[in-house]
Motif scaffolding. Structure first.
Motif, PDB file in Angstrom:
ATOM      1  N   ALA A 146      -2.633  -3.373   8.984  1.00  0.00           N
ATOM      2  CA  ALA A 146      -3.193  -3.334   7.675  1.00  0.00           C
ATOM      3  C   ALA A 146      -2.271  -4.905   7.055  1.00  0.00           C
ATOM      4  O   ALA A 146      -2.528  -5.119   5.492  1.00  0.00           O
ATOM      5  N   HIS A 178      -1.686   6.987   0.284  1.00  0.00           N
ATOM      6  CA  HIS A 178      -2.508   6.658  -0.094  1.00  0.00           C
ATOM      7  C   HIS A 178      -3.920   5.105  -0.313  1.00  0.00           C
ATOM      8  O   HIS A 178      -5.122   5.826  -0.173  1.00  0.00           O
ATOM      9  N   GLY A 179      -3.817   4.339  -0.018  1.00  0.00           N
ATOM     10  CA  GLY A 179      -4.449   2.947   0.639  1.00  0.00           C
ATOM     11  C   GLY A 179      -4.396   2.391  -0.927  1.00  0.00           C
ATOM     12  O   GLY A 179      -5.316   1.139  -1.025  1.00  0.00           O
ATOM     13  N   LYS A 180      -3.552   2.717  -1.869  1.00  0.00           N
ATOM     14  CA  LYS A 180      -3.721   1.625  -3.342  1.00  0.00           C
ATOM     15  C   LYS A 180      -2.759   1.253  -3.241  1.00  0.00           C
ATOM     16  O   LYS A 180      -1.517   1.611  -2.314  1.00  0.00           O
ATOM     17  N   HIS A 192       1.029  -1.343   0.087  1.00  0.00           N
ATOM     18  CA  HIS A 192      -0.109   0.296  -0.355  1.00  0.00           C
ATOM     19  C   HIS A 192       1.052   1.195  -0.123  1.00  0.00           C
ATOM     20  O   HIS A 192       1.825   1.246   0.662  1.00  0.00           O
ATOM     21  N   THR A 246      -5.926  -6.307   5.848  1.00  0.00           N
ATOM     22  CA  THR A 246      -5.988  -5.282   4.939  1.00  0.00           C
ATOM     23  C   THR A 246      -5.900  -5.427   3.754  1.00  0.00           C
ATOM     24  O   THR A 246      -6.642  -5.730   2.784  1.00  0.00           O
ATOM     25  N   ASP A 262      -7.317  -6.635  -0.320  1.00  0.00           N
ATOM     26  CA  ASP A 262      -7.221  -5.784  -1.757  1.00  0.00           C
ATOM     27  C   ASP A 262      -6.395  -6.952  -2.351  1.00  0.00           C
ATOM     28  O   ASP A 262      -7.098  -6.162  -3.692  1.00  0.00           O
TER      29      ASP A 262
END
Length: 161
Positions: free
Chosen positions: A116, A74-76, A71, A119, A123
């Motif tokens: 993290a 920005h979480g991308k 990641h 997540t 993702d």
């Protein structure tokens, strides 16, 4: 929902101290036909590591490419292998996976910490299931990411062993 054939490959780092409470790294595979020999490019072309251009160029010569995803701030999900290179990383995992030509990708999921790791596992799998034209082999050295991949696999009925 598309069915995806998956196999788990458990691996460990031979340099690690063995702890019976620690999960091994895991590789979740969507490979349907196995070949006796795979020629794998590590991060694509040397001068274009973890970039879409470098990966596509490497696939002209190699059977598969190992990539690193993490990641960004920005979480991308970006193609990057270390935090210090995060700022330079421009290419996203989603953009790579949206390529129409089938690819064989070994995806090393880079995660730090519990939340993290969980997540990023979710993702990555959400992108993988949107782009079934590729062969994905997912792995991580983060035990929480591994546990989440296993848990998600157990509840996702469209993933089969």
């Amino acid at each position: 929902m598309t069915d995806v054939d998956c196999t788990f490959f458990f691996t460990h780092n031979v340099n690690e101290t063995h702890n019976t409470n620690q999960l091994p790294s895991i590789m979740l595979s969507t490979r349907k036909n196995t070949s006796p020999t795979l020629h794998i490019a590590h991060r694509g072309c040397i001068d274009k590591e973890n970039t879409i251009d470098g990966i596509l160029e490497a696939l002209q010569t190699f059977s598969a490419v190992e990539i690193d995803v993490m990641h960004n701030t920005h979480g991308k999900l970006i193609l990057c292998n270390t935090r210090c290179k995060q700022i330079e990383a421009k290419d996203t995992f989603k953009r790579l996976c949206s390529q129409s030509k089938p690819m064989h990708l070994f995806v090393d999921i880079k995660a730090v910490g519990v939340a993290a790791a969980k997540t990023i596992a979710r993702d990555v799998l959400s992108i993988v299931e949107k782009y079934p034209q590729h062969i994905y082999e997912l792995c991580s050295l983060n035990e929480y990411c591994v546990a989440e991949l296993i848990d998600l696999r157990m509840v996702m009925d469209h993933f089969r062993i």
